[in-house]
Write a protein that holds these residues in place. Structure first.
Motif, PDB file in Angstrom:
ATOM      1  N   ALA A 163       0.815  -1.222  -0.010  1.00 28.29           N
ATOM      2  CA  ALA A 163      -0.044  -0.107  -0.066  1.00 28.29           C
ATOM      3  C   ALA A 163       0.808   1.258   0.110  1.00 28.29           C
ATOM      4  O   ALA A 163       0.642   2.238  -0.718  1.00 28.29           O
ATOM      5  N   SER A 164       1.920   1.266   0.753  1.00 30.71           N
ATOM      6  CA  SER A 164       2.694   2.331   0.831  1.00 30.71           C
ATOM      7  C   SER A 164       3.421   2.796  -0.302  1.00 30.71           C
ATOM      8  O   SER A 164       3.862   3.942  -0.933  1.00 30.71           O
ATOM      9  N   THR A 165       3.982   1.547  -0.872  1.00 33.00           N
ATOM     10  CA  THR A 165       4.583   1.598  -2.302  1.00 33.00           C
ATOM     11  C   THR A 165       3.730   2.062  -3.307  1.00 33.00           C
ATOM     12  O   THR A 165       4.120   2.946  -4.016  1.00 33.00           O
ATOM     13  N   THR A 166       2.391   1.654  -3.365  1.00 36.01           N
ATOM     14  CA  THR A 166       1.835   2.250  -4.518  1.00 36.01           C
ATOM     15  C   THR A 166       1.092   3.496  -4.179  1.00 36.01           C
ATOM     16  O   THR A 166       0.910   4.319  -5.122  1.00 36.01           O
ATOM     17  N   ALA A 167       1.157   4.051  -2.972  1.00 35.39           N
ATOM     18  CA  ALA A 167       0.577   5.265  -2.469  1.00 35.39           C
ATOM     19  C   ALA A 167       1.479   6.260  -3.250  1.00 35.39           C
ATOM     20  O   ALA A 167       1.376   7.351  -3.583  1.00 35.39           O
ATOM     21  N   LEU A 168       2.898   6.235  -3.375  1.00 36.43           N
ATOM     22  CA  LEU A 168       4.130   6.678  -3.651  1.00 36.43           C
ATOM     23  C   LEU A 168       4.225   6.603  -5.173  1.00 36.43           C
ATOM     24  O   LEU A 168       5.213   7.210  -5.570  1.00 36.43           O
ATOM     25  N   ASP A 169       3.211   6.027  -6.118  1.00 42.40           N
ATOM     26  CA  ASP A 169       3.312   5.803  -7.239  1.00 42.40           C
ATOM     27  C   ASP A 169       4.590   4.988  -7.860  1.00 42.40           C
ATOM     28  O   ASP A 169       5.102   5.174  -8.866  1.00 42.40           O
ATOM     29  N   GLU A 170       5.116   4.030  -7.072  1.00 42.89           N
ATOM     30  CA  GLU A 170       6.122   3.329  -7.442  1.00 42.89           C
ATOM     31  C   GLU A 170       5.638   2.171  -7.623  1.00 42.89           C
ATOM     32  O   GLU A 170       4.572   1.448  -7.236  1.00 42.89           O
ATOM     33  N   THR A 171       6.619   1.165  -8.389  1.00 40.73           N
ATOM     34  CA  THR A 171       6.346  -0.371  -8.721  1.00 40.73           C
ATOM     35  C   THR A 171       6.853  -1.093  -7.670  1.00 40.73           C
ATOM     36  O   THR A 171       8.041  -0.874  -7.323  1.00 40.73           O
ATOM     37  N   PRO A 172       5.913  -1.851  -7.116  1.00 37.97           N
ATOM     38  CA  PRO A 172       6.232  -2.815  -5.868  1.00 37.97           C
ATOM     39  C   PRO A 172       7.299  -3.811  -6.503  1.00 37.97           C
ATOM     40  O   PRO A 172       7.223  -4.196  -7.704  1.00 37.97           O
ATOM     41  N   VAL A 173       8.364  -4.277  -5.815  1.00 37.09           N
ATOM     42  CA  VAL A 173       9.228  -5.194  -6.330  1.00 37.09           C
ATOM     43  C   VAL A 173       9.791  -6.099  -4.888  1.00 37.09           C
ATOM     44  O   VAL A 173       9.528  -5.458  -4.010  1.00 37.09           O
ATOM     45  N   SER A 174       9.989  -7.145  -5.310  1.00 31.93           N
ATOM     46  CA  SER A 174      10.358  -8.208  -4.105  1.00 31.93           C
ATOM     47  C   SER A 174      11.694  -7.769  -3.457  1.00 31.93           C
ATOM     48  O   SER A 174      12.631  -7.014  -4.115  1.00 31.93           O
ATOM     49  N   PRO A 175      11.909  -8.498  -2.340  1.00 31.77           N
ATOM     50  CA  PRO A 175      12.905  -8.009  -1.815  1.00 31.77           C
ATOM     51  C   PRO A 175      14.309  -8.888  -2.539  1.00 31.77           C
ATOM     52  O   PRO A 175      15.548  -8.105  -2.580  1.00 31.77           O
ATOM     53  N   ALA A 176      14.317  -9.787  -3.254  1.00 33.93           N
ATOM     54  CA  ALA A 176      15.042 -10.485  -4.062  1.00 33.93           C
ATOM     55  C   ALA A 176      15.291  -9.710  -5.287  1.00 33.93           C
ATOM     56  O   ALA A 176      16.420  -9.587  -5.672  1.00 33.93           O
ATOM     57  N   GLN A 177      14.465  -8.922  -5.832  1.00 33.60           N
ATOM     58  CA  GLN A 177      14.654  -8.035  -6.871  1.00 33.60           C
ATOM     59  C   GLN A 177      15.426  -6.796  -6.482  1.00 33.60           C
ATOM     60  O   GLN A 177      16.449  -6.174  -6.995  1.00 33.60           O
ATOM     61  N   THR A 178      15.179  -6.161  -5.186  1.00 29.84           N
ATOM     62  CA  THR A 178      15.790  -5.148  -4.502  1.00 29.84           C
ATOM     63  C   THR A 178      17.295  -5.451  -4.277  1.00 29.84           C
ATOM     64  O   THR A 178      18.162  -4.813  -4.638  1.00 29.84           O
ATOM     65  N   ARG A 179      17.700  -6.648  -3.785  1.00 30.81           N
ATOM     66  CA  ARG A 179      18.762  -7.285  -3.533  1.00 30.81           C
ATOM     67  C   ARG A 179      19.949  -7.150  -4.657  1.00 30.81           C
ATOM     68  O   ARG A 179      20.830  -6.671  -4.813  1.00 30.81           O
ATOM     69  N   ALA A 180      19.223  -7.732  -5.671  1.00 31.95           N
ATOM     70  CA  ALA A 180      19.729  -8.040  -7.137  1.00 31.95           C
ATOM     71  C   ALA A 180      19.949  -6.496  -7.594  1.00 31.95           C
ATOM     72  O   ALA A 180      21.107  -6.550  -8.162  1.00 31.95           O
ATOM     73  N   ALA A 181      19.062  -5.566  -7.453  1.00 30.80           N
ATOM     74  CA  ALA A 181      19.365  -4.285  -8.151  1.00 30.80           C
ATOM     75  C   ALA A 181      20.703  -3.629  -7.363  1.00 30.80           C
ATOM     76  O   ALA A 181      21.557  -2.882  -7.798  1.00 30.80           O
ATOM     77  N   ILE A 182      20.691  -3.744  -5.792  1.00 29.29           N
ATOM     78  CA  ILE A 182      21.717  -3.203  -5.253  1.00 29.29           C
ATOM     79  C   ILE A 182      22.916  -3.820  -5.565  1.00 29.29           C
ATOM     80  O   ILE A 182      23.994  -3.210  -5.604  1.00 29.29           O
ATOM     81  N   ASP A 183      23.013  -5.062  -5.634  1.00 29.18           N
ATOM     82  CA  ASP A 183      24.279  -5.937  -5.879  1.00 29.18           C
ATOM     83  C   ASP A 183      24.931  -5.374  -7.284  1.00 29.18           C
ATOM     84  O   ASP A 183      26.039  -5.111  -7.545  1.00 29.18           O
ATOM     85  N   ALA A 184      23.808  -5.186  -8.287  1.00 29.54           N
ATOM     86  CA  ALA A 184      24.267  -4.695  -9.685  1.00 29.54           C
ATOM     87  C   ALA A 184      24.566  -3.340  -9.788  1.00 29.54           C
ATOM     88  O   ALA A 184      25.770  -2.908 -10.367  1.00 29.54           O
ATOM     89  N   ASP A 185      24.230  -2.299  -8.768  1.00 33.67           N
ATOM     90  CA  ASP A 185      24.581  -1.142  -8.892  1.00 33.67           C
ATOM     91  C   ASP A 185      25.408  -0.574  -8.204  1.00 33.67           C
ATOM     92  O   ASP A 185      26.266   0.424  -8.440  1.00 33.67           O
ATOM     93  N   LEU A 186      25.756  -1.268  -6.803  1.00 35.26           N
ATOM     94  CA  LEU A 186      26.729  -0.966  -6.019  1.00 35.26           C
ATOM     95  C   LEU A 186      27.859  -1.858  -6.149  1.00 35.26           C
ATOM     96  O   LEU A 186      28.922  -1.884  -5.551  1.00 35.26           O
TER      97      LEU A 186
END
Length: 186
Positions: A163-186
């Motif tokens: 709900a909070s992610t949607t309220a911010l007009d953001e696309t929900p992502v899973s913790p696995a997707q977040t971790r993969a993005a952080i690993d790729a970006d940092l």
């Protein structure tokens, strides 16, 4: 651009509504993606990760600043008891950097003066590779912990997050997707 004018209108309205004389907006800048990729983009096309990369790098910088502020607040040389840096949004039109400090009763003017000097010192100082590596390691470890705990989230916790992610007009992502993005970006 109309977006910049709209951002200034929002800032002026907030100031008129009592934002306060201590808040100063120096400039508003539009950070647009290159036009060609946006115009070429079609549903289902891969998304450029540059914005995510900037977000992750920006979060590393903020965490370094906050670690430094925390260390300063812990020393007896500073008249504030805690301090933090962050960002606020003016109705999703402008991002405003923030620097705040907690102070002992009645010592607000000394804390504010010290915070102004700290801000200048932070702007003048460089960041060490060790600081960057420490923050990146901590962010990656936090993302790994969130991914490992994903299956144990309560229904209400998961619903609140969505709900909070949607309220911010953001696309929900899973913790696995977040971790993969952080690993790729940092």
């Amino acid at each position: 651009a109309c977006e910049i004018e709209r951002a200034w209108e929002i800032v002026r309205a907030e100031k008129a509504a009592g934002l306060g004389p201590q808040v100063r907006v120096i400039f508003v800048m539009l950070q647009e993606p290159p036009k060609e990729p946006v115009l070429r983009h079609r549903p289902g096309d891969p998304v450029d990760r540059a914005a995510w990369r900037r977000l992750h790098i920006h979060s590393v910088a903020l965490q370094i600043i906050n670690r430094r502020l925390s260390a300063m607040a812990g020393s007896s040389a500073h008249p504030f008891v805690n301090a933090g840096a962050g960002e606020g949004e003016a109705f999703r039109a402008a991002t405003m950097p923030t620097l705040s400090a907690g102070f002992e009763s009645g010592d607000w003017s000394k804390a504010l003066a010290a915070l102004a000097q700290v801000r200048l010192a932070l702007l003048k100082s460089s960041v060490s590779q060790a600081e960057i590596e420490s923050v990146v390691l901590a962010q990656k470890a936090a993302a790994q912990r969130q991914e490992a705990a994903a299956d144990t989230r309560s229904t209400s916790g998961l619903a609140g997050s969505l709900a909070s992610t949607t309220a911010l007009d953001e696309t929900p992502v899973s913790p696995a997707q977040t971790r993969a993005a952080i690993d790729a970006d940092l």
